[in-house]
Motif scaffolding. Structure first.
Motif: not given
Length: 414
Positions: A123-128, A130-138
């Protein structure tokens, strides 16, 4: 000869669990290994039965919590969490990281680290995305919090359940002692990960997608709240908290069946019986290693007492052992050796086996589950990078966690 055979059996079981060829369950190696040690007399039938009997309440508790987490997912709890993360972050990477930390820490504490890794991380990765944000930190935030944020309550981790049984504390007393370590460790994780990924967190979003509104799953949240209260009540009544977890699972299970959100087969599968069998058989294998010399060797290494230096030493040994043999065998090895020193020493072991695994993939099974999740999402997370991030966080969080424990013991007593 007996020790050699027991060590080979343990190494085989752990290697199989880490690699999981053809995605076979861990029990495929653990059951024959335990059977071999019993058949050859390395572990007597009586000792094996004693170990299984000791672990059965813990395993029953784990099964109920796994079912509870799956039913929460079926009721839309994690989808709602994803929408909340997206709406609160407003497209800002640091705000998203902050929201991920809050939700992941609560999810780990209440529904166990497996829920954070298997259900929340996608869910966190899909949210990142969707928002066009880098996924690795999250992504790394969920990996670390699955381990380190599991310090708070007995239900947060299988290692906690084992420590809870060994410490002889009530649910409320355990949670009170671990609240300060939990807060200090999470705060340190946030500061360090924010600094480590500062370049990616400074990036502007690639898109401007407004997440749709989502209904708050009030019924699920009420059941979870009542279940947590039930944990405290059953502990005060000297009954197993598994009954409270079972009650919550039954309520959500009946609701899911009536509404057609799940089936009896799916609910039964979520208990992950092969993994429960793995835990029981691993206990038998570790008993074989302990009874033939490892207990003496580890007793010589462990510090004595519950002073701050001794607690730091115990936690450090536990952290190092976790990264060598995995945290579940480590806690099975160390708890009998420190139980006589009192609850503070037991909880120091717990800090070591929960925070320490952030250093390497073999440190905990949740690390390997997380690696599978991020690989499916095509996010690179090589071994060396995982360990570099761990080197940045583990020494600091380990020390802060133990200092917090020592302070809590001074305030609340044991």
């Amino acid at each position: 000869m007996e020790l050699t055979l027991a060590l080979l059996a343990l190494a085989t079981v752990l290697a199989f669990a880490l690699v999981r060829p053809r995605r076979l369950p861990e029990a495929v190696a653990a059951i024959p290994a335990a059977g071999l040690l019993i058949a050859t007399g390395v572990v007597s039938v009586d000792d094996a039965l004693t170990e299984v009997t000791r672990l059965l309440p813990v395993v029953g508790f784990l099964a109920a919590v796994l079912v509870l987490a799956k039913l929460c997912d079926d009721e839309g709890l994690f989808h709602s969490a994803g929408v909340a993360m997206a709406r609160r972050s407003k497209g800002r990477p640091v705000r998203l990281l902050t929201t991920v930390f809050v939700i992941a820490a609560i999810t780990t504490a209440v529904l166990s680290l497996d829920a954070t890794v298997v259900l929340l991380t996608p869910v966190v990765l899909a949210t990142a995305r969707t928002l066009g944000l880098p996924s690795r930190p999250h992504a790394y935030a969920t990996a670390h919090l699955a381990n380190s944020a599991s310090l708070l309550m007995p239900v947060s981790n299988l290692t906690n359940l084992l420590a809870f049984s060994a410490a002889g504390l009530t649910f409320a007393h355990f949670t009170a002692l671990m609240t300060l370590p939990w807060l200090l460790v999470i705060a340190a994780e946030f500061v360090i990960l924010r600094m480590y990924f500062r370049r990616e967190l400074a990036a502007a979003p690639d898109g401007d997608v407004a997440p749709p509104p989502a209904e708050t799953p009030v019924f699920v949240l009420v059941v979870l709240g009542l279940t947590l209260a039930g944990f405290a009540v059953t502990s005060l009544l000297d009954a197993s908290p598994a009954w409270a977890a079972l009650a919550g699972a039954v309520v959500l299970g009946v609701r899911a069946l009536v509404r057609g959100h799940s089936t009896v087969r799916d609910i039964a599968a979520s208990a992950n019986v092969p993994f429960l069998a793995f835990v029981l058989c691993l206990g038998v294998v570790v008993a074989g290693v302990m009874h033939h010399g490892l207990d003496t060797a580890m007793r010589d290494v462990l510090p004595v007492g519950t002073s701050l230096p001794a607690l730091l030493g115990i936690a450090a040994v536990a952290a190092l052992l976790s990264n060598v043999v995995n945290n579940l065998p480590a806690v099975l090895v160390l708890l009998p050796l420190v139980a006589g020193a009192g609850p503070a020493a037991v909880l120091a072991v717990l800090i070591g086996v929960n925070v320490g695994p952030n250093l390497t993939y073999p440190g905990s099974l949740s690390n390997l589950l997380w690696r599978n999740v991020v690989q499916r999402e095509r996010i690179p997370a090589p071994f060396l990078e995982f360990s570099r991030v761990g080197l940045a966080t583990v020494p600091v969080t380990l020390v802060l966690g133990v200092v917090g424990l020592w302070a809590s013991v001074e305030v609340f007593g044991v």
